[in-house]
Design a protein around this motif. Structure first.
Motif, PDB file in Angstrom:
ATOM      1  N   GLY A 290     -21.940 -27.991 -37.249  1.00 28.35           N
ATOM      2  CA  GLY A 290     -20.839 -27.613 -38.126  1.00 28.35           C
ATOM      3  C   GLY A 290     -20.290 -26.235 -37.869  1.00 28.35           C
ATOM      4  N   GLN A 292     -17.703 -23.638 -36.673  1.00 31.60           N
ATOM      5  CA  GLN A 292     -16.262 -23.697 -36.461  1.00 31.60           C
ATOM      6  C   GLN A 292     -15.753 -22.279 -36.245  1.00 31.60           C
ATOM      7  N   PRO A 293     -14.651 -22.148 -35.503  1.00 32.00           N
ATOM      8  CA  PRO A 293     -13.999 -20.843 -35.443  1.00 32.00           C
ATOM      9  C   PRO A 293     -13.140 -20.664 -36.690  1.00 32.00           C
ATOM     10  N   ASP A 294     -12.631 -19.455 -36.903  1.00 31.69           N
ATOM     11  CA  ASP A 294     -11.696 -19.254 -38.013  1.00 31.69           C
ATOM     12  C   ASP A 294     -10.480 -20.152 -37.819  1.00 31.69           C
ATOM     13  N   TRP A 295      -9.773 -20.447 -38.903  1.00 33.67           N
ATOM     14  CA  TRP A 295      -8.785 -21.529 -38.881  1.00 33.67           C
ATOM     15  C   TRP A 295      -7.762 -21.402 -37.756  1.00 33.67           C
ATOM     16  N   ILE A 301     -10.642 -25.700 -30.784  1.00 35.27           N
ATOM     17  CA  ILE A 301     -11.850 -26.511 -30.815  1.00 35.27           C
ATOM     18  C   ILE A 301     -11.477 -27.988 -30.823  1.00 35.27           C
ATOM     19  N   LEU A 304     -10.672 -28.874 -27.241  1.00 29.32           N
ATOM     20  CA  LEU A 304     -11.886 -28.951 -26.428  1.00 29.32           C
ATOM     21  C   LEU A 304     -12.669 -30.215 -26.722  1.00 29.32           C
ATOM     22  N   ARG A 305     -12.658 -30.666 -27.981  1.00 26.72           N
ATOM     23  CA  ARG A 305     -13.407 -31.874 -28.318  1.00 26.72           C
ATOM     24  C   ARG A 305     -12.694 -33.135 -27.857  1.00 26.72           C
ATOM     25  N   ALA A 387     -12.007 -30.833 -36.732  1.00 27.40           N
ATOM     26  CA  ALA A 387     -12.778 -30.692 -37.962  1.00 27.40           C
ATOM     27  C   ALA A 387     -13.335 -32.012 -38.451  1.00 27.40           C
ATOM     28  N   ASP A 389     -15.876 -33.687 -37.792  1.00 26.17           N
ATOM     29  CA  ASP A 389     -17.305 -33.841 -38.076  1.00 26.17           C
ATOM     30  C   ASP A 389     -17.649 -33.439 -39.492  1.00 26.17           C
ATOM     31  N   ARG A 390     -16.810 -32.612 -40.102  1.00 28.10           N
ATOM     32  CA  ARG A 390     -17.079 -32.256 -41.496  1.00 28.10           C
ATOM     33  C   ARG A 390     -16.501 -33.278 -42.457  1.00 28.10           C
ATOM     34  N   PHE A 391     -15.516 -34.020 -41.984  1.00 27.40           N
ATOM     35  CA  PHE A 391     -14.960 -35.056 -42.857  1.00 27.40           C
ATOM     36  C   PHE A 391     -15.364 -36.392 -42.269  1.00 27.40           C
ATOM     37  N   TYR A 392     -16.649 -36.522 -41.956  1.00 28.58           N
ATOM     38  CA  TYR A 392     -17.058 -37.689 -41.175  1.00 28.58           C
ATOM     39  C   TYR A 392     -16.718 -38.991 -41.893  1.00 28.58           C
ATOM     40  N   TYR A 399     -18.249 -41.544 -34.151  1.00 32.24           N
ATOM     41  CA  TYR A 399     -17.589 -40.328 -33.680  1.00 32.24           C
ATOM     42  C   TYR A 399     -16.805 -40.603 -32.410  1.00 32.24           C
ATOM     43  N   VAL A 403     -12.764 -39.887 -31.773  1.00 31.54           N
ATOM     44  CA  VAL A 403     -12.149 -39.132 -30.681  1.00 31.54           C
ATOM     45  C   VAL A 403     -11.003 -39.923 -30.075  1.00 31.54           C
TER      46      VAL A 403
END
Lengths: 463, 258, 359
Positions: A290, A292-295, A301, A304-305, A387, A389-392, A399, A403
């Protein structure tokens, strides 16, 4: 007393005439013209709170064992940098307030810049003669994003340390020059040497703020020189109309500055941000789920994913390593498009080549608005993908499936959005109505006799 | 009406975002599992716990785990040798029984009462394997616990136990995990979690203490907004600050009338 | 002077109401002038008649001087409330360390003062709309004069080509010299990327320095390992060591001996973007659950620990580099050589190994 001061200044500097012009300077005062001001005031708060932080922060990766007042980290090995920020947070009076205000100000600074940018794009304010100013603004956006990233990376906590590792990999991935470039920035292999954090610090507290301040001064000077644009109902291509600087606009601006400062300090005191004592210090062999960079780095990110594992190898030489696509090419395309936008808009006949002092309402140029909105939706989709993965979406979408979903979504939805937006703009323009404030339908109610009757009928009204 | 809307819309936006944070940050209540709370159900006639456990096992578990707990190909593993430790963990946290064999076991209310769980656990334990471990979080060292958790657990469970995911599985939030859950899950390694048998008793105590701490960590900075970092922070920047400031300039500035 | 009188004065001074009132009659004349740059050729807009009519229409200047004593009172009250908040900040700073109280006081004070100022700007002081002209820059005569003036620099200069070429040469050379010190910022990339602290015989220890032996893990467990005596922060140091059942291993033939007792070791640094690979997925029941995998939490690159670290999913472009293990004296695990592949994220030369041997 006022007269004497003015007299003194005028006799020495000839100040009366410029003062007169300044006091009477006319500001078109539509509310969307104040978005850039919000950004500027956030910058001011960043500088003020940042100066306080520089009096405490130590840019050093030398290891020590924590001996401050936060119990769960006592005895833990950490860098002096991390320890200094722990000190600010727990042991300096008002330290945490100022630190959190500084971080919130950074987040809100870029929110304001983005809103301002969107307004500029949708109203055509970037057109001749204001292209230069637009480029200054885009540059400031890029600098602000870099500045924020460097700022939270100075802390050397677990989350930002992971971010620096990724930044190293993206730097390395630039074709041909990336490896050497990364080694120059980090003075060797990641995590770098004792010179790395001082380099970040000097960039963050001096070089980039000076650059932003200089560009900001040029940006404002250009606005003053050319006068701010305005919407057609207030003025014309030759006449600008608005509130004079004194007394009206100055008081409103001061008011806005104080409200912005107030909101930032309220957040800084009431809403926790970047609780580094919970993340703990960074080490290259540690990571967390979990992270994450700042918004404002979140779009990267996501990229990259989403990008597939493609490395282009020619004759044993890795021309394009995998992080390049999402970490460097994607932001390159986005910023490239932003810089090229005035020329692209002219080239594709979204804009003409004339000078414009008047703005368009977004609906006045449906194709341009549609392209801008579609572009923003594209970037936002990639951002959202970072994001998930946080709202899976558990149980029914794996997953891997997510993607693929986002890859498809990012390509198809902007197209759809383009057509929908264009249509909406054309409809609104044809009807000459305000999108939110005019409604010209009828309200119908069922009556006692089981029939229908109109209780409100505005269909024959027009705005 | 329009004036009211102008106030209500930003307020509603802020309320929605507050609601979203509340949902994200409301860890499942940090309740203790039904440790050994006796239930109100009557014991069956002539039932010692072992045979009661056997009865319950045959009824609820054997279709996947086999009539003699030897396992069923494609459905469920053998339970011989897993011990009370594993059975207690899976049953007490409601992860078993599963509706379908390929489902991910997830925490939820158990369909069994405390006494039934005790009976089942005793039965499975009788097939061999480790007993329910003792754990003393009050003897654990919090700093050591944070260090161990960061090295061993944070990659999956997130640094303050808010959970996460990896391809193939959802990783649970530890908000409802008590010390006993921690002490059992570590050696059991449920579902796709690896086991950590190499951790000593005192290290498990440290970890249990840390996990309990994460249920309510020190929020010196104010509202914790979920303790998961930049995602809720960004939402606050846009939906609280952004909306408030848009509202402000809307009031200060002029509007077009067309 | 009453307090009310004092505050009214402050507010009036802020808005300069009294000052402006005095000059009202002077300004009336000014205000009603609309700037008219007619007479100057403008190449700004040449639009359709309708649009021109719409766009050329400028509402006249406005001036609204109606006093608003209620607003003045509200502004004063807001300023008083803001002062209380600021004093509260000072008091709490001294008395308490509470971040929330401090933030609430100063934030509220600033917001109240800001609302007061904005309200004063919109209701207390005079409301004016003035006009000014948009300058249409672009004066061809001046541009020509500038050009002429610049070109004067060439007059009387005979050997122009020679001078310009030598100028270009010195510019390029000076530029190169000026950027040269950038090379001092760091070492040459290359061999450094391949150097790791691992070599044959290096003992594997855990984070506290304790040796990892063949007894440490059972199947399905994992641990982070480091080379004894080396820096833990070097990205070549950390290993993720996994113990699998020996019949789960599917290593390539030339690595058959690299995993004694099912212990298999990989670099902990992800080959995508350098995060630490801290997730290990190991099924309790492999018939219904996903198989063993090492996963990176940053972008979810997934590697197979059983077959030498091949990428199963995710954006990593290279497999996870394996370190061959062997069992040393006392059952302690040691490296049997260097990594089979270079570790860490890719760059141009990453696949150009300096030699044939494992490093």
């Amino acid at each position: 007393m006022i007269r004497r001061t003015i007299g003194a200044l005028d006799e020495r500097l000839g100040a009366a005439s410029p003062l007169k012009r300044t006091l009477r300077y006319v500001f078109p005062d539509h509310w969307t013209f104040m978005l850039g001001e919000i950004a500027m005031y956030c910058f001011a708060i960043l500088v003020i709170t940042g100066i306080f932080l520089t009096f405490w922060y130590v840019p050093s990766d030398a290891k020590l064992h924590y001996a401050g007042s936060y119990v769960p980290l006592q005895g833990t090995s950490m860098s002096e940098s991390f320890a200094s920020v722990m000190h600010i947070s727990f042991d300096v009076p008002a330290g945490l307030l100022i630190r959190q205000t500084h971080h919130w100000a950074a987040d809100v600074f870029i929110v304001a810049i983005v809103l301002h940018l969107v307004r500029i794009l949708l109203t055509g304010a970037y057109r001749k003669p204001r292209e230069l100013n637009y480029w200054l603004g885009v540059t400031m956006l890029g600098l602000a994003i870099l500045e924020g990233f460097l700022g939270y990376s100075l802390v050397d906590d677990l989350l930002s340390g992971m971010g620096l590792a990724i930044a190293y990999a993206v730097a390395m991935s630039i074709p041909f020059v990336g490896g050497q470039f990364a080694f120059l920035v980090w003075n060797g292999e990641f995590p770098g040497t004792s010179s790395f954090l001082p380099r970040l610090e000097i960039l963050h507290v001096f070089l980039i703020p000076m650059a932003i301040a200089t560009l900001l001064a040029l940006h404002l000077a250009q606005v003053v020189r050319q006068h701010h644009t305005q919407f057609p109902e207030e003025g014309s291509e030759r006449v600008v109309r608005g509130t004079p600087a004194w007394p009206g606009y100055a008081l409103r601006s001061v008011g806005l500055f104080l409200v912005v400062a107030g909101v930032l300090f309220l957040l800084g005191g009431l809403v926790q941000i970047n609780p580094i004592w919970e993340w703990g210090p960074y080490a290259p062999y540690l990571s967390t789920n979990g992270a994450q960079p700042d918004w404002y780095v979140g779009w990267l990110i996501g990229a990259l994913r989403l990008m597939p594992p493609l490395e282009i190898v020619i004759g044993g030489y890795t021309v394009v390593p995998s992080p390049f696509w999402g970490g460097a090419l994607f932001p390159g395309i986005v910023f490239g498009a932003l810089y090229a936008w005035p020329a692209l808009a002219r080239r594709f006949h979204l804009d003409d080549r004339r000078k414009h002092n008047l703005l368009d309402r977004p609906r006045d140029n449906p194709r341009r608005t549609a392209v801008v909105v579609a572009f923003l939706v594209w970037v936002f989709t990639v951002f959202a993908a970072g994001a998930t993965d946080r709202f899976y979406f558990r149980s029914f979408i794996s997953y891997e499936g997510q993607v693929w979903f986002f890859r498809a979504f990012a390509l198809l939805v902007p197209l759809l959005v383009y057509f929908v937006t264009k249509r909406v703009c054309e409809e609104l323009r044809a009807r000459e109505e305000h999108p939110l404030r005019s409604w010209n339908g009828s309200l119908i109610e069922r009556n006692q006799a089981r029939g229908f009757e109109k209780i409100v009928d505005r269909s024959d009204q027009s705005n | 009406m329009r004036r009211a809307l102008r106030v209500l819309v930003p307020v509603a936006l802020m309320a929605v975002s507050i609601g979203l944070f509340a949902m994200e940050s409301a860890a499942a209540p940090a309740g203790k599992g039904p440790a050994s709370a006796p239930s109100n159900s009557q014991p069956t006639a002539g039932g010692s716990p072992e045979s009661e456990g056997r009865r319950l096992f045959v009824q609820g578990c054997s279709s996947c785990h086999g009539f003699e707990a030897e396992g069923v190909k494609g459905h469920g593993p053998s339970l011989i040798g897993v011990g009370e430790e594993a059975a207690d963990f899976y049953l007490r946290t409601g992860r078993m029984p599963l509706d379908r064999p390929d489902e991910e076991p997830q925490r939820g209310p158990s369909i069994y009462s405390g006494a039934e769980i005790q009976a089942l656990t005793t039965y499975v334990g009788s097939l061999g394997g480790p007993a329910i471990p003792e754990v003393h979080p009050e003897e654990g060292d919090l700093a050591e616990g944070q260090k161990l958790f960061t090295e061993n657990c944070a990659g999956c469970h997130q640094i303050v136990g808010r959970g996460g995911m990896l391809p193939g599985a959802v990783i649970p939030d530890l908000g409802a995990a008590n010390a006993r859950d921690v002490a059992e899950a570590i050696p059991v390694g449920p579902y796709v979690m690896p086991s950590f048998g190499h951790l000593s008793r005192s290290e498990v105590d440290d970890l249990a203490r840390y996990v309990e701490y994460t249920h309510d960590p020190e929020d010196k900075g104010g509202w914790g907004i979920g303790h998961i970092g930049p995602i809720p922070e960004g939402m606050v920047a846009w939906l609280l600050a952004g909306v408030a400031l848009l509202f402000t300039i809307r009031l200060i500035g002029e509007r077009t009338t067309r | 002077m009453t307090p009310g009188g004092l505050f009214s004065r402050v507010v009036a001074a802020l808005g300069g109401l009294s000052g402006l009132r005095r000059r009202r009659y002077d300004r009336q004349a000014e205000l009603h002038q609309v700037s008219d740059p007619a007479g100057k050729k403008s190449d700004a807009v040449r639009a359709s008649d309708e649009e021109t009519r719409r766009r050329e229409f400028v509402p006249p200047p406005e001036l609204d001087e109606t006093p608003d004593p209620r607003a003045e009172l509200v502004v004063a009250l807001l300023l008083i409330a803001a002062s209380v908040a600021f004093v509260g900040f000072v008091v709490f700073y001294v008395v308490s360390e509470d971040t929330q109280l401090l933030g609430l006081c100063i934030g509220l004070g600033l917001v109240l003062a800001g609302v007061a100022s904005a309200l004063a700007g919109k209701r207390v002081v005079i409301q004016e709309k003035l006009t000014d002209e948009y300058k249409d820059y672009g004066d061809r005569e001046e541009q020509i004069q500038v050009e002429d003036h610049l070109v004067e620099g060439k007059v009387g200069v005979t050997r122009r080509k020679l001078l310009f070429s030598s100028l270009a040469a010195v510019g390029a050379a000076l530029g190169a010299a000026a950027v040269m010190p950038i090379a001092s910022l760091g070492p040459r990339v290359g061999e450094k990327v391949y150097e790791t602290p691992w070599s044959a015989g290096k003992k594997v220890v855990d984070e506290t320095g304790k040796p990892i032996t063949v007894e440490t893990l059972s199947a399905g467990e994992f641990i982070t390992g480091f080379p004894a005596g080396a820096s833990k922060d070097d990205i070549g140091s950390p290993l993720v060591i996994v113990r699998l059942e020996t019949d789960e291993l599917e290593l390539p033939a030339d690595r058959a001996e690299s995993a004694p007792g099912g212990y298999v070791a990989y670099s902990k640094i992800c080959t995508h973007a350098g995060c630490a690979i801290s997730l290990f997925r190991y099924p309790t029941f492999d018939e219904t659950q996903p198989g063993p995998a090492l996963v990176c939490p940053c972008h979810y690159s997934t590697f197979n620990p059983a077959d030498g670290g091949k990428v199963l999913f995710g954006p990593a472009g290279r497999p996870l580099p394996q370190l061959p293990l062997r069992v040393g004296s006392g059952g302690v695990l040691e490296a049997a050589g260097g990594f089979y592949e270079p570790i860490g994220p890719s760059y141009g030369g990453i696949r150009e190994a300096p030699g044939e041997q494992p490093l």
